[in-house]
Design a protein around this motif. Structure first.
Motif, PDB file in Angstrom:
ATOM      1  N   TYR A   1       0.827  -1.208   0.000  1.00  0.00           N
ATOM      2  CA  TYR A   1       0.000   0.000   0.000  1.00  0.00           C
ATOM      3  C   TYR A   1       0.865   1.262   0.000  1.00  0.00           C
ATOM      4  O   TYR A   1       1.934   1.296   0.633  1.00  0.00           O
ATOM      5  CB  TYR A   1      -0.932   0.005   1.209  1.00  0.00           C
ATOM      6  CG  TYR A   1      -2.074  -0.969   1.082  1.00  0.00           C
ATOM      7  CD1 TYR A   1      -3.082  -0.765   0.141  1.00  0.00           C
ATOM      8  CD2 TYR A   1      -2.156  -2.090   1.897  1.00  0.00           C
ATOM      9  CE1 TYR A   1      -4.139  -1.670   0.014  1.00  0.00           C
ATOM     10  CE2 TYR A   1      -3.208  -2.994   1.782  1.00  0.00           C
ATOM     11  CZ  TYR A   1      -4.196  -2.774   0.846  1.00  0.00           C
ATOM     12  OH  TYR A   1      -5.234  -3.665   0.717  1.00  0.00           O
ATOM     13  N   PRO A   2       0.420   2.303  -0.693  1.00  0.00           N
ATOM     14  CA  PRO A   2       1.211   3.538  -0.801  1.00  0.00           C
ATOM     15  C   PRO A   2       1.550   4.133   0.558  1.00  0.00           C
ATOM     16  O   PRO A   2       0.685   4.262   1.425  1.00  0.00           O
ATOM     17  CB  PRO A   2       0.287   4.470  -1.590  1.00  0.00           C
ATOM     18  CG  PRO A   2      -0.579   3.558  -2.397  1.00  0.00           C
ATOM     19  CD  PRO A   2      -0.812   2.366  -1.510  1.00  0.00           C
ATOM     20  N   GLY A   3       2.803   4.468   0.746  1.00  0.00           N
ATOM     21  CA  GLY A   3       3.272   5.098   1.977  1.00  0.00           C
ATOM     22  C   GLY A   3       3.886   4.139   2.969  1.00  0.00           C
ATOM     23  O   GLY A   3       4.692   4.542   3.812  1.00  0.00           O
TER      24      GLY A   3
ATOM     25  N   GLY B   1      -3.087  -0.786   6.317  1.00  0.00           N
ATOM     26  CA  GLY B   1      -2.099  -0.556   5.271  1.00  0.00           C
ATOM     27  C   GLY B   1      -2.100   0.875   4.787  1.00  0.00           C
ATOM     28  O   GLY B   1      -1.160   1.328   4.127  1.00  0.00           O
ATOM     29  N   MET B   2      -3.145   1.630   5.120  1.00  0.00           N
ATOM     30  CA  MET B   2      -3.245   3.030   4.709  1.00  0.00           C
ATOM     31  C   MET B   2      -2.269   3.871   5.538  1.00  0.00           C
ATOM     32  O   MET B   2      -2.474   4.064   6.742  1.00  0.00           O
ATOM     33  CB  MET B   2      -4.667   3.536   4.902  1.00  0.00           C
ATOM     34  CG  MET B   2      -5.714   2.814   4.053  1.00  0.00           C
ATOM     35  SD  MET B   2      -5.589   3.163   2.286  1.00  0.00           S
ATOM     36  CE  MET B   2      -4.574   1.786   1.721  1.00  0.00           C
TER      37      MET B   2
ATOM     38  N   VAL C   1      -6.590  14.057   2.432  1.00  0.00           N
ATOM     39  CA  VAL C   1      -6.116  14.013   1.049  1.00  0.00           C
ATOM     40  C   VAL C   1      -5.695  12.603   0.660  1.00  0.00           C
ATOM     41  O   VAL C   1      -6.050  12.101  -0.416  1.00  0.00           O
ATOM     42  CB  VAL C   1      -4.949  15.010   0.848  1.00  0.00           C
ATOM     43  CG1 VAL C   1      -4.299  14.806  -0.519  1.00  0.00           C
ATOM     44  CG2 VAL C   1      -5.435  16.443   1.007  1.00  0.00           C
ATOM     45  N   TYR C   2      -4.928  11.954   1.521  1.00  0.00           N
ATOM     46  CA  TYR C   2      -4.438  10.605   1.244  1.00  0.00           C
ATOM     47  C   TYR C   2      -5.594   9.629   1.050  1.00  0.00           C
ATOM     48  O   TYR C   2      -5.593   8.815   0.113  1.00  0.00           O
ATOM     49  CB  TYR C   2      -3.530  10.141   2.376  1.00  0.00           C
ATOM     50  CG  TYR C   2      -3.077   8.700   2.264  1.00  0.00           C
ATOM     51  CD1 TYR C   2      -1.968   8.354   1.499  1.00  0.00           C
ATOM     52  CD2 TYR C   2      -3.749   7.687   2.936  1.00  0.00           C
ATOM     53  CE1 TYR C   2      -1.550   7.029   1.404  1.00  0.00           C
ATOM     54  CE2 TYR C   2      -3.340   6.367   2.846  1.00  0.00           C
ATOM     55  CZ  TYR C   2      -2.240   6.041   2.077  1.00  0.00           C
ATOM     56  OH  TYR C   2      -1.842   4.737   1.985  1.00  0.00           O
ATOM     57  N   MET C   3      -6.592   9.675   1.942  1.00  0.00           N
ATOM     58  CA  MET C   3      -7.702   8.735   1.851  1.00  0.00           C
ATOM     59  C   MET C   3      -8.505   8.944   0.573  1.00  0.00           C
ATOM     60  O   MET C   3      -8.963   7.975  -0.044  1.00  0.00           O
ATOM     61  CB  MET C   3      -8.599   8.859   3.088  1.00  0.00           C
ATOM     62  CG  MET C   3      -7.956   8.296   4.363  1.00  0.00           C
ATOM     63  SD  MET C   3      -7.534   6.533   4.224  1.00  0.00           S
ATOM     64  CE  MET C   3      -9.170   5.811   4.100  1.00  0.00           C
ATOM     65  N   LYS C   4      -8.695  10.174   0.172  1.00  0.00           N
ATOM     66  CA  LYS C   4      -9.392  10.426  -1.095  1.00  0.00           C
ATOM     67  C   LYS C   4      -8.605   9.839  -2.266  1.00  0.00           C
ATOM     68  O   LYS C   4      -9.181   9.262  -3.202  1.00  0.00           O
ATOM     69  CB  LYS C   4      -9.600  11.924  -1.285  1.00  0.00           C
ATOM     70  CG  LYS C   4     -10.727  12.521  -0.439  1.00  0.00           C
ATOM     71  CD  LYS C   4     -10.927  13.994  -0.750  1.00  0.00           C
ATOM     72  CE  LYS C   4     -12.196  14.526  -0.069  1.00  0.00           C
ATOM     73  NZ  LYS C   4     -12.106  14.479   1.400  1.00  0.00           N
TER      74      LYS C   4
ATOM     75  N   GLY D   1       4.157   8.845   9.849  1.00  0.00           N
ATOM     76  CA  GLY D   1       4.816   7.843  10.681  1.00  0.00           C
ATOM     77  C   GLY D   1       3.918   6.802  11.283  1.00  0.00           C
ATOM     78  O   GLY D   1       4.351   6.052  12.167  1.00  0.00           O
ATOM     79  N   PHE D   2       2.649   6.710  10.852  1.00  0.00           N
ATOM     80  CA  PHE D   2       1.764   5.700  11.412  1.00  0.00           C
ATOM     81  C   PHE D   2       0.766   5.228  10.357  1.00  0.00           C
ATOM     82  O   PHE D   2       0.582   5.863   9.319  1.00  0.00           O
ATOM     83  CB  PHE D   2       1.016   6.220  12.642  1.00  0.00           C
ATOM     84  CG  PHE D   2       0.065   7.361  12.364  1.00  0.00           C
ATOM     85  CD1 PHE D   2      -1.252   7.123  12.015  1.00  0.00           C
ATOM     86  CD2 PHE D   2       0.487   8.682  12.472  1.00  0.00           C
ATOM     87  CE1 PHE D   2      -2.140   8.167  11.763  1.00  0.00           C
ATOM     88  CE2 PHE D   2      -0.383   9.739  12.225  1.00  0.00           C
ATOM     89  CZ  PHE D   2      -1.708   9.469  11.871  1.00  0.00           C
TER      90      PHE D   2
END
Length: 563
Positions: free
Chosen positions: A191-193, A399-400, A242-245, A406-407
């Motif tokens: 997952y990204p990040g 995974g998000m 922003v990330y979740m969108k 950092g978490f």
């Protein structure tokens, strides 16, 4: 280079056998060590560095809650495989001044823009384990500040400084955590990040590797200086939004900004003169009370520890409690949960009649109402005690992993069911059924023990076994946690999965083969599992000697320590 020892045969025999548990001079043969005893304060967590941070805070004049917050922040760094500020928190606090318990439910709600039809549109007949859809609002940080506002003594910046320094300078990863880190990489590492935050040169850190998390250091600094709003209404919340969108998720800035924890009254059942306290649903704590209410009707001590009679009785009581758990345990804001009825002695007497002493039940029904996670506990010099549990669910969570924070965000929303009309049916803005549960024991209105056991659906079973080990089988605090455990799996669950043919029983190492044969003769299906028996910490107060006793069992990398 070969090393040759020239020692007498008897000495060699002593050296090769004296390290075995069964050669302990004191205590039960399965005990991994003696209890820890101290006068001024005690901390028990699942990672030694976190325990040391808690002790440092106590020595600076911090309260038990201060030390618990500092330890939890530290665990979010050193044990991301079980917790973090992307997850939820529950706590029970003994207030020595008021001489009473308080409970905190710091669990988050589902995204308000995520409606049930979205799952069907995306081809899901149940809520997925990972990715954006099972993400719910993380409640841990708000939980810290709620606890701190009522029971804190030192500034929040002081409490978070140790974790900030370790995050920036690094810490050596311990053995069990390294193992689970690698397992999490296999299932959510894509997952990204995730890789940017939790991998080193594309790989999970190994035992002894020094790991740094500068993103978490910055996040903790923002929380330390900006308070809870820095997390729920500041740059952190905007980054999450922003990330979740971008990932096709629904958790939004508005969901975070509107979150708040809830102070709730713990509930109890009396077991052989001791009041065992749990938090009411949306958690599963009262299942432990239901099990104990049924077991109290038997001569458990007379059955004998690890006997087939005891194991059979325990498993059958657990089946009954967990059927009610599957039917009734959910967010009380959306359903009327009959808590007082479920934990009553009268109801337990009705349910006990369903147990056949000679045969395992293949199917039980819920009653008809008529009317990997971290656990830590800390005690301070003033007599205050806190029982705290915190988790992302399924190890490291969904995974998000929002960039630079950092978490990882939790996947607790997976615990909803899509079954129409179920108490735990998915709804926007609803708290999911929760597995993480802190516990406490009092007697005659005085504190006896703060304890918890990590491990998903195993937790109520293990809570009940800890109490039975101490009160029926006379074990001390450490022995009660180290003793071989019983695990029944396959019950109906709040996510709608049904128990098949009575489920199966797993017995930890230490049960006789004869006992296993007798259980199979009663109709139990036995299955061997590894690593599924939880992880326990506890602190007890000896009022007569005025000392704390601490325990942390060997299934985790934990430590109990005092001063």
């Amino acid at each position: 280079m070969a090393i040759h020892l020239k020692l007498p045969l008897l000495v060699l025999i002593f050296l090769t056998t004296s390290v075995c548990a069964y050669d302990r001079i004191t205590g039960q043969p399965f005990a991994s060590r003696s209890e820890v005893i101290a006068q001024n304060g005690m901390a028990a967590t699942s990672q030694p560095l976190a325990t040391q941070v808690a002790l440092d805070i106590l020595k600076k004049g911090g309260s038990a809650v201060d030390a618990a917050i500092a330890a939890n922040a530290m665990l979010g760094l050193v044990e991301p495989t079980g917790c973090g500020i992307g997850g939820d928190l529950f706590a029970i606090v003994w207030d020595a001044k008021e001489k009473k318990l308080a409970g905190l439910n710091a669990s988050g709600r589902s995204p308000r823009q995520l409606t049930k039809d979205v799952f069907a549109k995306r081809g899901h007949n149940k809520i997925p384990k990972f990715g954006p859809l099972p993400v719910s609002v993380p409640g841990a940080v708000d939980g810290w500040f709620e606890l701190h506002s009522k029971y804190g003594k030192l500034p929040m910046a002081t409490l978070l400084t140790p974790a900030i320094e370790y995050a920036r300078e690094g810490f050596p990863v311990s053995e069990l955590i390294a193992y689970y880190w690698e397992k999490n990489v296999e299932r959510i590492g894509h997952y990204p990040g995730f890789s940017d935050t939790f991998l080193v040169n594309g790989k999970a850190p190994k035992k002894g590797d020094v790991f740094k998390n500068p993103g978490l250091a910055v996040t903790y600094e923002k929380i330390a200086t900006g308070g809870r709003d820095a997390f729920y209404k500041g740059d952190i919340a905007r980054t999450i939004d922003v990330y979740m969108k971008e990932q096709g998720g629904f958790l939004s800035y508005q969901d975070l900004a509107s979150h708040q924890s809830e102070w709730i009254a713990p509930v109890s059942a009396n077991y052989r003169g001791y009041d065992v306290w749990e938090l009411p649903p949306n958690g599963q704590g009262i299942a432990a009370l239901q099990i104990l209410n049924i077991l109290e009707q038997y001569d458990i001590e007379g059955m004998g520890f690890n006997s087939s009679e005891y194991v059979h009785t325990f498993v059958e009581a657990k089946k009954l409690a967990f059927e009610d758990r599957a039917k009734f345990y959910a967010d009380p804001d959306f359903n009327e949960i009959p808590v007082n009825w479920l934990i009553s002695k009268a109801y337990a007497q009705q349910r006990q009649k369903l147990i056949n002493a000679e045969k395992a039940a293949t199917r039980v029904d819920a009653g008809i109402y008529e009317g990997d996670t971290i656990y830590l506990t800390v005690a301070d010099k003033d007599g205050n005690m806190v029982s705290l549990i915190q988790s992302n669910y399924r190890g490291m969570g969904s995974g998000m992993t929002p960039p630079g924070l950092g978490f990882i965000l939790q996947n607790r929303g997976e615990m909803f069911t899509l079954e129409e009309g179920h108490f735990n049916e998915y709804r926007p803005g609803k708290r999911p059924f929760h597995t993480i549960i802190p516990a406490f024991v009092t007697r005659n209105g005085e504190p006896v023990m703060s304890f918890g056991v990590m491990g998903g659906g195993t937790q109520p079973q293990m809570h009940a076994q800890i109490i039975v080990n101490i009160l029926d089988f006379g074990m001390n605090l450490q022995e009660a946690g180290d003793a071989p455990r019983i695990l029944h799996s396959g019950s109906s669950s709040p996510t709608g999965e049904l128990m098949l043919d009575g489920g199966y029983v797993s017995l930890e190492s230490g049960f006789d083969e004869a006992v296993q044969r007798e259980l199979m003769e009663k109709g139990h299906t036995l299955r061997r599992v590894v690593g599924a028996f939880g992880g326990y910490q506890a602190i007890a107060w000896d009022a007569q000697k005025e000392v704390y006793l601490g325990a942390s069992e060997s299934r985790k990398d934990g430590q109990a320590a005092g001063y």
